[in-house]
Scaffold this active site. Structure first.
Site, PDB file in Angstrom:
ATOM      1  CB  SER A   1      33.682  39.963  41.576  1.00 34.42           C
ATOM      2  OG  SER A   1      34.794  39.100  41.729  1.00 34.42           O
ATOM      3  CG  HIS A   2      39.242  42.253  40.295  1.00 36.95           C
ATOM      4  ND1 HIS A   2      38.734  42.904  41.387  1.00 36.95           N
ATOM      5  CD2 HIS A   2      40.172  43.080  39.754  1.00 36.95           C
ATOM      6  CE1 HIS A   2      39.340  44.071  41.517  1.00 36.95           C
ATOM      7  NE2 HIS A   2      40.204  44.205  40.541  1.00 36.95           N
ATOM      8  CB  SER A   3      36.932  36.232  39.666  1.00 40.24           C
ATOM      9  OG  SER A   3      36.528  34.922  39.308  1.00 40.24           O
TER      10      SER A   3
ATOM     11  CG  ASP B   1      36.362  41.657  43.893  1.00 38.95           C
ATOM     12  OD1 ASP B   1      36.504  42.861  43.636  1.00 38.95           O
ATOM     13  OD2 ASP B   1      36.661  40.759  43.095  1.00 38.95           O
TER      14      ASP B   1
ATOM     15  N   GLY C   1      39.233  41.373  35.952  1.00 40.85           N
ATOM     16  CA  GLY C   1      39.149  42.824  35.848  1.00 40.85           C
ATOM     17  C   GLY C   1      37.720  43.302  36.053  1.00 40.85           C
TER      18      GLY C   1
END
Length: 451
Positions: free
Chosen positions: A9-11, A74, A50
């Site tokens: 995931s980016h988060s 994601d 990222g």
């Protein structure tokens, strides 16, 4: 022994929350779940937004217990990072790796519940992919004749498959890879490639960097899978292209003439007794004044003005300007005697400008707060470094193509002029890009000496 699961995931906060939710569904399950999310940022537990392909690779290796690993992402570049991570695995995991098309939350919950029950990797992947079926059925149009069923959810099984052998002397380097990518992009189909004998995972046939990073060499067997409205047409076109050796070094309308490896040009062995290591790249003698071509190192600003959207708009303009430069150079080279084959390298460079791995990585870095020039340079360097790790020395040299294109875009971004337009006499330089050489005035430049 259960299937391992990796959340990309980016988060970092989002990934942790999704894992917490899934864990509540199987509190007593023996699960192997790893998170590869966010980018490290000093002073922050959650990091910056990222994804990092190498972090994903390490997470896959930690999650593997021998039953295989399912990777759930994601969106956007998270998928690209996952696919690149699979390519970067130094040794194949026991039963392979599957990058799932499932939505993050629903897919993770379904995968965890199924894996905790001891299901196989194929069963876990299928349940994750079908995880939206219940919600879709509940929210389906009541006037529709049939609600969406689990069987209607796209599965991981491709519509069509094929194999082909790479007959090109130097494998799928820039030019044949560019022909393959250009062909794949003509069809409404998702085409993926896998090199037999390589670790599990596949490369998108519409990404030049991904195709080249397969590291496909002479006589390698490539497995092709395609899904979509024009899957069969895409498969047939690519197989036919491979049978023509990707038209490498062939004029339009002519049959390809394969060059045996034994007849490939050789470089003379340097005479070490002379104290230096001169190697002639082309015969002949020339006399003239030395013109020392210095490629000035570009200075990147620490901060750049404008919002992320404004900076990315500048990147789009720089990419457009670079594409115009490449088109101009290609036309000039094509007009020379025997220049058609040599000009094909600029087709490969132009395809890099549209490469999703390169562009999405840049956008991801800009969204995380990096200035667009530095973000572009870092993304190009990451792709070039991946090329440099390929087993074939010939294909490792293709990292120079990525660096060449990367610098051209960077110069437009920074408003820096290109060098070499005034070259005269004997050009002396550390290295030259194909575009620089093509820009030389042949009536003025008599010879080239490189380090």
């Amino acid at each position: 022994m259960t299937v391992g699961i990796v959340v990309v995931s980016h988060s970092r906060a989002l990934a942790r929350a999704a894992c917490h939710l899934a864990a509540e569904m199987v509190p007593d399950g023996d699960l192997r779940v790893e998170v590869a999310a966010g980018l490290d940022e000093p002073g922050s537990d959650d990091g910056a937004l990222g994804t990092d392909a190498d972090a994903v690779r390490r997470a896959i290796e930690r999650a593997d217990g021998g039953a295989g690993v399912l990777v759930i992402c994601d969106l956007g570049s998270a998928v690209l990072s996952a696919e690149m991570a699979v390519e970067l695995l130094e040794s194949p995991v026991h039963s392979g790796v599957v990058v799932s098309p499932a939505p993050l939350v629903e897919g993770l919950v379904a995968a965890c519940v199924t894996a905790a029950g001891g299901a196989t990797l194929a069963e876990v992947a299928a349940e994750a992919a079908a995880s939206l079926a219940a919600k879709s059925a509940q929210l389906a149009d009541p006037d529709a004749s049939e609600p969406l069923a689990a069987a209607d959810v796209p599965t991981l099984v491709p519509a069509v498959t094929a194999t082909f052998v790479v007959t090109n002397v130097h494998g799928l380097h820039a030019r044949p890879a560019a022909r393959l990518v250009s062909t794949a992009r003509q069809f409404d189909a998702e085409v993926r490639l896998h090199k037999q004998g390589a670790p599990a995972g596949s490369a998108s046939a519409t990404s030049l960097s991904a195709v080249t990073l397969l590291g496909a060499e002479h006589d390698d067997v490539i497995e092709l899978s395609a899904a979509g409205a024009q899957a069969a047409q895409a498969r047939d076109a690519i197989v036919a292209l491979a049978a023509r050796a990707f038209d490498e070094g062939v004029a339009p309308g002519l049959d390809p003439v394969p060059v045996p490896v034994s007849e490939a040009p050789s470089i003379p062995t340097p005479d070490k007794s002379a104290g230096g290591f001169p190697v002639a790249a082309a015969p002949g003698l020339a006399l003239g004044p030395a013109f020392q071509l210095m490629n000035r190192r570009l200075t990147l600003p620490e901060q750049e003005p404008g919002s992320a959207e404004e900076q990315l708009a500048r990147l789009d303009e720089a990419v457009k300007a670079t594409r115009g430069d490449l088109d101009s150079v290609r036309r000039r080279v094509s007009g020379t005697v025997g220049g058609g084959g040599e000009a094909a390298i600029f087709d490969a460079h132009a395809l890099l400008l549209d490469d999703p791995a390169l562009l999405d990585d840049t956008r991801q870095r800009v969204a995380a707060g990096t200035g667009v020039a530095r973000a572009w340079q870092q993304a190009a360097a990451a792709v070039a470094d991946a090329f440099a790790r390929l087993p074939s020395s010939y294909q490792r040299e293709r990292a120079a193509d990525v660096r060449s294109v990367g610098e051209q875009v960077l110069r437009h971004l920074l408003g820096a002029s290109t060098t070499g337009a005034d070259a005269d006499g004997i050009v002396v330089a550390e290295d030259l890009t194909p575009a620089q050489v093509a820009d030389f005035d042949r009536d003025r430049v008599r010879a080239i000496v490189l380090a």
